[in-house]
Design a protein around this motif. Structure first.
Motif, mmCIF file in Angstrom:
data_model
loop_
_atom_site.group_PDB
_atom_site.id
_atom_site.type_symbol
_atom_site.label_atom_id
_atom_site.label_comp_id
_atom_site.label_asym_id
_atom_site.label_seq_id
_atom_site.Cartn_x
_atom_site.Cartn_y
_atom_site.Cartn_z
ATOM 1 N N ASP A 283 4.826 25.198 10.561
ATOM 2 C CA ASP A 283 4.370 24.228 9.562
ATOM 3 C C ASP A 283 5.230 24.435 8.321
ATOM 4 O OD1 ASP A 283 2.360 23.093 11.118
ATOM 5 O OD2 ASP A 283 0.902 24.593 10.518
ATOM 6 N N VAL A 284 6.113 23.485 8.073
ATOM 7 C CA VAL A 284 7.177 23.706 7.100
ATOM 8 C C VAL A 284 7.353 22.492 6.192
ATOM 9 C CG1 VAL A 284 9.567 24.491 6.824
ATOM 10 C CG2 VAL A 284 8.346 24.960 8.968
ATOM 11 N N ILE A 285 7.545 22.756 4.912
ATOM 12 C CA ILE A 285 7.985 21.734 3.969
ATOM 13 C C ILE A 285 9.458 22.001 3.707
ATOM 14 C CG2 ILE A 285 7.733 20.748 1.664
ATOM 15 C CD1 ILE A 285 4.841 21.909 1.684
ATOM 16 N N VAL A 286 10.309 21.090 4.126
ATOM 17 C CA VAL A 286 11.751 21.261 3.966
ATOM 18 C C VAL A 286 12.206 20.440 2.766
ATOM 19 C CG1 VAL A 286 14.012 21.080 5.045
ATOM 20 C CG2 VAL A 286 11.996 21.566 6.451
ATOM 21 N N ALA A 287 12.740 21.123 1.763
ATOM 22 C CA ALA A 287 13.220 20.476 0.547
ATOM 23 C C ALA A 287 14.719 20.708 0.415
ATOM 24 C CB ALA A 287 12.486 21.018 -0.671
ATOM 25 N N ASP A 288 15.449 19.643 0.176
ATOM 26 C CA ASP A 288 16.903 19.719 0.043
ATOM 27 C C ASP A 288 17.278 19.111 -1.305
ATOM 28 O OD1 ASP A 288 19.572 20.087 0.566
ATOM 29 O OD2 ASP A 288 19.763 18.402 1.942
ATOM 30 N N ALA A 289 17.628 19.968 -2.258
ATOM 31 C CA ALA A 289 17.953 19.530 -3.615
ATOM 32 C C ALA A 289 19.461 19.485 -3.794
ATOM 33 C CB ALA A 289 17.317 20.466 -4.646
ATOM 34 N N GLY A 290 20.010 18.300 -3.832
ATOM 35 C CA GLY A 290 21.440 18.146 -4.022
ATOM 36 C C GLY A 290 21.772 17.810 -5.452
ATOM 37 N N GLY A 291 22.926 17.196 -5.636
ATOM 38 C CA GLY A 291 23.344 16.850 -6.979
ATOM 39 C C GLY A 291 22.688 15.584 -7.493
ATOM 40 N N THR A 292 22.232 14.720 -6.571
ATOM 41 C CA THR A 292 21.707 13.417 -6.965
ATOM 42 C C THR A 292 20.242 13.233 -6.604
ATOM 43 O OG1 THR A 292 23.920 12.470 -6.669
ATOM 44 C CG2 THR A 292 22.080 10.931 -6.771
ATOM 45 N N THR A 293 19.821 13.706 -5.433
ATOM 46 C CA THR A 293 18.452 13.475 -4.978
ATOM 47 C C THR A 293 17.790 14.761 -4.506
ATOM 48 O OG1 THR A 293 19.187 12.992 -2.711
ATOM 49 C CG2 THR A 293 18.987 11.122 -4.235
ATOM 50 N N TYR A 294 16.480 14.675 -4.384
ATOM 51 C CA TYR A 294 15.646 15.743 -3.846
ATOM 52 C C TYR A 294 14.950 15.155 -2.636
ATOM 53 C CZ TYR A 294 12.163 19.564 -3.916
ATOM 54 O OH TYR A 294 11.371 20.650 -3.608
ATOM 55 N N ASP A 295 15.314 15.635 -1.444
ATOM 56 C CA ASP A 295 14.802 15.084 -0.190
ATOM 57 C C ASP A 295 13.804 16.055 0.425
ATOM 58 O OD1 ASP A 295 16.685 12.997 -0.482
ATOM 59 O OD2 ASP A 295 18.223 14.216 0.485
ATOM 60 N N VAL A 296 12.616 15.567 0.780
ATOM 61 C CA VAL A 296 11.582 16.434 1.338
ATOM 62 C C VAL A 296 11.051 15.856 2.643
ATOM 63 C CG1 VAL A 296 10.895 17.436 -0.866
ATOM 64 C CG2 VAL A 296 9.806 15.334 -0.099
ATOM 65 N N THR A 297 10.731 16.759 3.566
ATOM 66 C CA THR A 297 10.189 16.388 4.870
ATOM 67 C C THR A 297 9.114 17.387 5.253
ATOM 68 O OG1 THR A 297 12.356 15.551 5.543
ATOM 69 C CG2 THR A 297 10.754 15.911 7.289
ATOM 70 N N LEU A 298 8.038 16.915 5.855
ATOM 71 C CA LEU A 298 6.970 17.781 6.330
ATOM 72 C C LEU A 298 7.092 17.939 7.846
ATOM 73 C CD1 LEU A 298 4.312 19.363 5.901
ATOM 74 C CD2 LEU A 298 3.096 17.196 6.251
ATOM 75 N N VAL A 299 7.286 19.177 8.298
ATOM 76 C CA VAL A 299 7.350 19.487 9.724
ATOM 77 C C VAL A 299 6.023 20.119 10.120
ATOM 78 C CG1 VAL A 299 8.535 20.789 11.516
ATOM 79 C CG2 VAL A 299 9.835 19.842 9.605
ATOM 80 N N ARG A 300 5.290 19.495 11.042
ATOM 81 C CA ARG A 300 3.993 19.999 11.487
ATOM 82 C C ARG A 300 4.071 20.422 12.943
ATOM 83 N NH1 ARG A 300 -0.935 16.252 10.288
ATOM 84 N NH2 ARG A 300 -1.986 18.245 10.592
ATOM 85 N N ARG A 301 3.630 21.652 13.199
ATOM 86 C CA ARG A 301 3.645 22.208 14.549
ATOM 87 C C ARG A 301 5.029 22.078 15.192
ATOM 88 N NH1 ARG A 301 -1.268 19.810 13.990
ATOM 89 N NH2 ARG A 301 -0.588 17.876 14.959
ATOM 90 N N GLY A 302 6.042 22.233 14.368
ATOM 91 C CA GLY A 302 7.404 22.205 14.859
ATOM 92 C C GLY A 302 7.974 20.823 15.103
ATOM 93 N N GLU A 303 7.186 19.765 14.868
ATOM 94 C CA GLU A 303 7.640 18.406 15.128
ATOM 95 C C GLU A 303 8.200 17.772 13.849
ATOM 96 O OE1 GLU A 303 7.815 16.732 17.976
ATOM 97 O OE2 GLU A 303 7.090 18.485 19.081
ATOM 98 N N ILE A 304 9.452 17.365 13.905
ATOM 99 C CA ILE A 304 10.061 16.682 12.767
ATOM 100 C C ILE A 304 9.622 15.218 12.799
ATOM 101 C CG2 ILE A 304 12.252 15.961 11.730
ATOM 102 C CD1 ILE A 304 13.509 18.467 12.877
ATOM 103 N N PRO A 305 9.034 14.711 11.720
ATOM 104 C CA PRO A 305 8.474 13.358 11.748
ATOM 105 C C PRO A 305 9.553 12.280 11.806
ATOM 106 C CG PRO A 305 8.413 14.224 9.518
ATOM 107 C CD PRO A 305 8.871 15.348 10.398
ATOM 108 N N SER A 306 9.232 11.229 12.539
ATOM 109 C CA SER A 306 10.147 10.095 12.664
ATOM 110 C C SER A 306 9.415 8.822 12.278
ATOM 111 C CB SER A 306 10.658 9.992 14.111
ATOM 112 O OG SER A 306 11.481 8.862 14.281
#
Length: 694
Positions: A283-306
């Motif tokens: 169960d993971v909150i993946v945050a990717d902070a670049g130079g322009t945007t902050y991208d976040v995704t919630l992974v539940r039970r190992g499943e990446i949401p689509s």
């Protein structure tokens, strides 16, 4: 050796994987010539390894690339001049769209323009019914006259979307043949081949976007391939897709829309892998902070949401791709986000960004506006002489001037307070983005592991974790290039769809089994083109189903590849009821289940791919001290600990600064920091989530 490149708004990231592990490199993005930015970062890697670029590239077996080239073209309106052909009587399919204003009462938001203007929309005399029967024959003479108009209009691409072509593509195929003959060299997209969706707007929108990108992306991929080959690359060139996989460059040229959100899609892949390796959590909150945007995704039970509801531009008023995409929430809060004060004296951060040109004021390239990076430098969080692993020297005085002029003087506060306010506001914006995908869906973020990725992640990843109540924060050693690292963990993937509507109360077994057999064959053909035996491909079948009268569908995995009888149908219904309960909190077991479409998710493992997390080489470095801001203490001496100097099994406590490759992790509070199994920084906060004030 394998390489992956991710072109961001500020930096172009390169990750190199060889027998010794992973290496990270960065170079400024060149907006006017993105391929040059790639060559620049490749040159940086060659210099660092003390080998000629041609020799380095000659060792590369696979080169994986993610790009926002297509996305930016759609956002800025710089795609090709595109015509739209549709069934007579239905010219407004792109105008009478899905979506709407986010605020239903904000009447200042104008109704969005269609992706293709009405002046370039042409009606085709034909009609096929929902059962696939020809109601009105295709008028070829009228189509020839339409082609005359297309030539006169000097169109550069053509999208074709005829009613019920998903059931019977006869007319769309015939239109395609005429276009090939009358407008050779002008690319076109047939909707049934690209996106056999039951929803007319989504099918039309995806076809229009795809067609409009073909000239641009064909030129881009050709230039990329040619210049990389000239530089010495002989290995396979792969492109990252929006769905979280990779495809050959030739397939990306044929369907460029598949790469439109390729940049953000890889970070969840890497984040999931590092969370599992370092904490055992899926169960993971993946945050990717670049130079322009902050991208976040919630992974539940190992499943990446689509999602199939991915928008280019603002949700509801932008343009929908209509194709599967990793579900990523993005906000304009990155290292280059500009801080500004409005007329009412309220501080804002973003969404405007300084980008790579001119960049933050401290870059010394002519930027004058205060950015998040400038604020971090003012607070002492960044090493002006060793920024970006020594690749750049920052101008601390320019940062102070920018923060003072843009924020401090306007608000009547000192520079340190202003810089701290910028970082705090950025943190709050990041927290709100995460709460939208967690609390907004009834999920407690405190129970998930937070992954801090991206070059700007370290500046406030720990502050974000504290605000959310997350006990564990993982900053991967490759976190500054998280998306590029994820590309090295990915497989060749494809998603196919088939329209065969039915309902469990009167299930059309023969028609459904025929559709599933065709999907399986498409998956096997994908494997053959990839150069592997069809039986080596993993083909996961699924249904898109709903209760009768519902508007939206849910994806339900299938237990079988063909329905043998009522028991298999009952199993599908049972799986749907359970999925509906899990996602929406209610279920209706007595109701039949309506299946709108069927799909196949195909995966072909790359022999050279490493599906395990990669580690950076360990090294030795000295622990130093630097004057930096600590909340509640002000500017004070803070230990600066290089990630390479941290010893496994010997945790250190904050406040401190941890310098990882291309990023600095600010641990301003009382937290324990240790090295994880993958060599990543694991920060465990012992304090409870702070209560919000009334």
């Amino acid at each position: 050796m394998r390489m992956s490149v991710d072109i961001g708004g500020t930096f172009t990231d390169l990750v190199v994987e060889d027998g010794t592990g992973l290496s990270l490199y960065k170079a400024p993005t060149v907006p006017s010539d993105p391929v040059q930015g790639i060559l620049d970062v490749l040159g940086t890697a060659a210099t660092a390894r003390d080998v000629p670029l041609a020799e380095l590239l000659g060792k590369v077996g696979a080169f994986v690339h993610a790009t926002t080239r297509g996305l930016n073209a759609v956002l800025t309106g710089n795609a090709a001049r595109t015509a739209f052909l549709t069934t007579a009587g239905h010219p407004d399919v792109l105008l009478l769209r899905e979506g709407g204003r986010q605020d239903a009462f904000d009447f200042t938001v104008p109704f969005p323009e269609p992706y293709v203007p009405r002046a370039l929309t042409f009606e085709v005399t034909e009609r096929i019914t929902s059962t696939g029967e020809v109601l009105t024959a295709l008028d070829l003479d009228a189509l020839e006259r339409t082609c005359d108009q297309l030539v006169a209009a000097d169109v550069e691409a053509i999208a074709v979307c005829l009613l019920w072509s998903t059931v019977n593509p006869e007319h769309e195929l015939a239109v395609g043949e005429v276009l090939d003959r009358r407008l050779p060299g002008v690319p076109h997209t047939l909707s049934h081949a690209l996106n056999p969706s039951l929803r007319e707007y989504r099918r039309a929108s995806s076809a229009a976007i795809d067609a409009s990108l073909k000239p641009l992306m064909s030129d881009y991929f050709s230039a990329l391939t040619e210049r990389l080959r000239d530089a010495g690359l002989r290995g396979r060139i792969l492109m990252v897709t929006s769905a979280g996989g990779v495809i050959d460059a030739a397939d990306a040229v044929a369907r460029p829309i598949l790469t439109i959100n390729s940049g953000p899609s890889m970070a969840p892949v890497a984040g999931r892998a590092y969370a599992l390796a370092d904490t055992g959590s899926d169960d993971v909150i993946v945050a990717d902070a670049g130079g322009t945007t902050y991208d976040v995704t919630l992974v539940r039970r190992g499943e990446i949401p689509s999602t199939r509801s991915a928008w280019v531009g603002d949700v509801g008023t932008g343009h929908m791709t209509g194709l599967p995409s990793i579900d990523v929430k993005s906000v304009g809060s990155g290292g280059g986000s500009i801080a500004w004060v409005d007329e009412g004296g309220l501080l804002h951060v973003g969404p405007q960004s300084a980008g790579s040109v001119p960049g933050p004021a401290c870059y010394g390239r002519g930027g004058r506006s205060a950015t998040v990076t400038d604020a971090a430098l003012v607070l002492g969080y960044l090493d002006a002489d060793g920024f970006s692993s020594g690749a750049m020297t920052l101008d601390a005085e320019a940062a102070v001037v920018a923060v003072k002029t843009s924020v401090a003087d306007v608000l009547g506060i000192d520079v340190i307070e202003a810089a701290d306010a910028i970082l705090q506001l950025t943190t709050e914006q990041m927290v709100r983005a995460i709460e939208e995908i967690t609390v907004g869906q009834g999920i407690d973020p405190a129970k998930a592991v937070l992954i801090g990725g991206g070059g700007a992640a370290g500046l406030n990843a720990h502050a974000v974790a504290e605000r959310l109540g997350c006990r564990t924060l993982v900053v991967p050693a490759v976190g500054a290039a998280l998306a590029a690292a994820g590309a090295l963990m990915s497989d060749l993937t494809a998603i196919y769809s088939a329209t065969a509507p039915t309902i469990t109360s009167s299930f059309a077994i023969e028609r459904v089994d025929a559709a599933l057999a065709e999907l399986v064959e498409q998956g096997r053909e994908f494997a053959r083109k990839a150069g592997v035996a069809p039986e080596e491909a993993t083909i996961a079948l699924f249904a898109e189903a709903r209760y009768p009268q519902q508007i939206w569908e849910l994806e339900v995995p299938l237990r079988v590849t063909a329905f043998a009888g009522p028991d298999d149908v009952a199993d599908l219904a049972e799986d749907f009821h359970r999925t509906h309960l899990e996602i929406l909190g209610i279920t209706d077991p007595a109701s039949p289940v309506e299946i709108v479409s069927w799909g196949a998710r195909v995966t072909v493992r790359l022999e050279e791919a490493n599906h395990q997390v990669g580690a950076l080489p360990r090294g030795s470095a000295e622990i130093t001290r630097r004057r930096a801001f600590v909340p509640g203490r002000g500017i004070t001496d803070v230990p600066v600990v290089p990630l390479a100097a941290m010893e496994p099994g010997r945790p250190v406590r904050g406040p401190l600064l941890v310098e990882a490759p291309f990023t600095t992790v600010v641990v301003a509070g009382d937290a324990q920091c240790r090295i994880g199994e993958s060599g990543s920084l694991v920060i465990e906060t012992e304090t409870d989530r702070p209560e919000k004030e009334d």
